[in-house]
Design an enzyme around this catalytic site. Structure first.
Site, mmCIF file in Angstrom:
data_model
loop_
_atom_site.group_PDB
_atom_site.id
_atom_site.type_symbol
_atom_site.label_atom_id
_atom_site.label_comp_id
_atom_site.label_asym_id
_atom_site.label_seq_id
_atom_site.Cartn_x
_atom_site.Cartn_y
_atom_site.Cartn_z
ATOM 1 N N GLY A 137 -6.512 -1.938 8.554
ATOM 2 C CA GLY A 137 -5.527 -2.763 7.860
ATOM 3 C C GLY A 137 -4.098 -2.414 8.232
ATOM 4 C CG HIS A 138 -1.054 -4.677 6.295
ATOM 5 N ND1 HIS A 138 -0.386 -5.756 5.818
ATOM 6 C CD2 HIS A 138 -1.808 -4.234 5.267
ATOM 7 C CE1 HIS A 138 -0.716 -5.945 4.565
ATOM 8 N NE2 HIS A 138 -1.575 -5.058 4.204
ATOM 9 C CG ASN A 139 1.811 -1.298 6.427
ATOM 10 O OD1 ASN A 139 2.555 -1.644 7.321
ATOM 11 N ND2 ASN A 139 1.643 -2.021 5.327
ATOM 12 C CB SER A 193 -0.770 1.815 3.131
ATOM 13 O OG SER A 193 0.098 0.716 3.319
#
Lengths: 343, 343, 343
Positions: free
Chosen positions: B253-255, B273
């Site tokens: 996922g993002h981050n 994250s």
């Protein structure tokens, strides 16, 4: 009725001809025209449907189909439901199989014309049967072979040496390398066949990739779903047996040996060197640890994690997987204690 | 012997030369020719194999290989198994590493020629090293850079500004955008790097997409499997550290901030994250909730669901994940009560 | 600041203009120029950021942003944190929504020019709005329609008859067949829409594929993630309702009926004929058995396996899924007994 934009209709057939093709008795109105197939709840007077289970019997009362296929076991109860203007009943041993046979006649799959699209990139040494179809942008490497009537979809990529049998269907965007396919094999879109498996050896400078020098062998009538991956073997082959059907988003690790007539539902993952004997069924999202063997005809419930060998014919469930009775007992205890408020 | 259609052979080597390359003592028949590598059970007289574990010692008795690599620890027991016509033994500290080194010599990876296929679509402002290879139908946007000896496979799509280092291999059909890749990075087929992550903000008219303005950074020696996705950061970057290996069908996922030398097995999913420190191992089908940190060297068993931070070096299992001892105790209790017929 | 290689900047705005666009009070230094957006921890003097939650208040003390969006509830505490050279505070009802609105102004998405790439392969009978964009190598079959301003990415494949509404974005390598898309639908890379679902009928010669004569209907504002699959219906349609967002690597089986404004996180799998009513949330890696209904507004925790219908508004977890209180009680008991050393 199927949307004609996607499913062109075939010939309309008089009901007498439908009955004749199924080898069943003549019908009330043999001249009635049948143009298509439809579900029990949505079929109209020019369509034929089928009764799948006894629990759908009440739906027959309002069914507007021209005809309905029923099994001998349900014939009497079906007849009692159907009004004088209701569907004519055709009694066949296996209504679903008969329905499928009629579907093939009334809605024949569009023929994909033979030949290669001008934009396909085919190596000079590839051997393509003249009856095969090679789609736009498809890339076929050196020494690739494609058998009679096989269809290679748009942008599919077949690496050097790949062998495709007859009557195969490689859908758009599938990528295949280091693989030998039998006849009537289907690869859905974005399937990845023949990737170098996930094998690394730890050393001073971190993990080093272990060369993967094996192949993928897909036997006749295998089907591989969209986005599914079958990694090639390390020194031997990864093998999928005859007639095995694999759904979407499935991972088959290197060196797996899958038997014939297995069914692997979406999102399952098999680690390396797993053995499935013939006729194994894996529900969705099952995981199988490396080097495990699942015996002939065993069934693994969805979301299970198989960490030990599974005996033939056994049904297992859970993480780790265990005989399904033990799984249900544990669940029942959790629920009973939980409802009693016991922490 | 690897199938020569897929793995062209390199030069045949006399066993003396094999021994010399490994820096080991000379052998019984130094002139014996070695043409390839193979597994212990299938190797023939012109092939070299290796003994991986003591449990394979009995297989040596019937092994027909020309030579076999063994560790000092197993040398004596191996020699006792091998008959007078059996494989010549070469004693090396790490038989698997030596086998891998010989594989690279005896079955060199086919060289993909430099240059760009005429059907590739490369923006005028892209900067491609002349030693790089750009495959058929590859699409390279404005300002893309590709380093020395990197290979961009058929139909791969690199969005504007993407940077690819040296000696990378982007397999067919991978798509990359908003990303910076180091050297020796491998992306397998259909990998999706740099997608806008799954972020929405609820409003009167339903969910609105949150713009994703970050990047994906893949450090040197990273490998991303087929069908795997690495979403780009929201305002910062999604980062995968040096030498980390990611298998097929994984979602990052993002981050996320993934450290160096991690191993993430197929079908894992990391929410947004997530932090993995260096050297973390995730078994197959693991899920990690958003904003969780898994400490250095921790290991998470397959199919676990991580809902809390995991301390360094700890091994956890279960849904939710817990120290593996607690997991095994719960399983043992379930099985014991279940077998006793207690609901 | 977003990397300008990937996110070209729009116009710089004086803070007075930023305040005017948000309809908020004027600010300390209305002439200060704002060039971009950034996160609270990394924003510089020419950037604007936002305060998302009270727990980030301490970060304001060292925040170097030119301006910061805060909610009325946090205004006083934020002002107490900010030094005289700190960010100017703009008070807005929904800071994140305001930040998103400014993002669209300061970092406008690059316009993809209308028209079709010379390498696209578009059937003569396809009807493409002149404002649409058709990327390199895209393949559009007979009778395909594409609405105004829609973008079809590189190598995307749209089968015969597919309908794409206005303002849709089909990313590179998506494949679509037998499908009708509304407006503002997004398909990410490698999505597979309209595949023939996983249906087989056992017969004497093994499993026979059941023809799949339905469609996929994607309503307005639907988003489908990378590598996700939506199989078409058997006799009816597979339907995804308005505004529903689906993440990467998700499997939607044939005949599913998904309501409006649902959120389905990565790697979920829905078997055939599942019904999700409006506003259902599925966490990552959830599985739902065939023919189950999940009621309006229900929420299913990540990694759960839904085997029974779920009432509206209920939150469930576990394999099999149950009310989340029962799940937590079972986990607590396992941990308590485990820590006590009780097997």
């Amino acid at each position: 009725m199927p949307d004609p934009r996607f499913f062109p209709s075939g010939p309309a057939l008089p009901l007498s001809e439908v009955a004749r093709r199924l080898g069943v008795a003549p019908v009330r109105d043999p001249a009635a025209l049948i143009c298509g197939v439809a579900a029990l709840g949505s079929a109209g007077p020019q369509e034929i449907t089928y009764l799948e289970q006894a629990r759908h019997l009440p739906d027959l009362a309002s069914c507007a189909a021209g005809a309905c296929l029923v099994s001998p076991a349900l014939r009497a109860r079906a007849a009692a439901q159907v009004g004088p203007q209701g569907p004519q009943l055709l009694v066949v041993a296996d209504p679903k199989a008969a329905f499928m046979a009629l579907t093939a006649v009334l809605h024949p799959e569009p023929r994909i014309p033979a030949g290669r699209d001008a934009s396909a990139l085919v190596a000079a040494s590839a051997r393509i049967d003249p009856t095969a179809s090679i789609g736009p942008g498809a890339v076929l490497g050196a020494e690739v072979t494609v058998g009679a009537r096989s269809v290679i979809g748009a942008h599919a990529v077949l690496g050097p040496g790949v062998q495709i049998g007859a009557d195969c269907h490689v859908h758009p965007h599938a990528t295949v390398s280091h693989a030998v396919l039998g006849d009537r094999v289907t690869l859905h879109s974005h399937a990845t066949i023949g990737r170098a498996g996930f094998g690394f050896h730890p050393g001073a400078a971190g993990l080093t990739r272990v060369a993967q020098l094996g192949r993928v062998i897909l036997h006749d009538d295998v089907e591989i779903g969209a986005q599914s991956c079958v990694d090639r073997g390390t020194l031997g082959d990864t093998v999928i047996g005859r007639g095995t059907k694999i759904d979407n988003l499935v991972q088959i690790g290197h060196n797996c040996q899958i038997g014939a007539q297995c069914v692997i539902v979406a999102q399952c993952g098999l680690a390396g060197s797993v053995v499935l004997e013939d006729g194994v069924l894996l529900g969705g999202q099952v995981g199988v640890a490396d080097h495990r063997t699942i015996g002939r005809g065993a069934r693994i419930a969805a979301k299970s994690g198989v960490t030990r060998d599974v005996p033939a014919q056994e049904t297992q469930s859970g993480i780790p997987a265990r005989p399904i009775t033990l799984f249900f007992r544990a669940v029942a205890r959790d629920l009973r204690l939980g409802r009693a408020g016991k922490p």
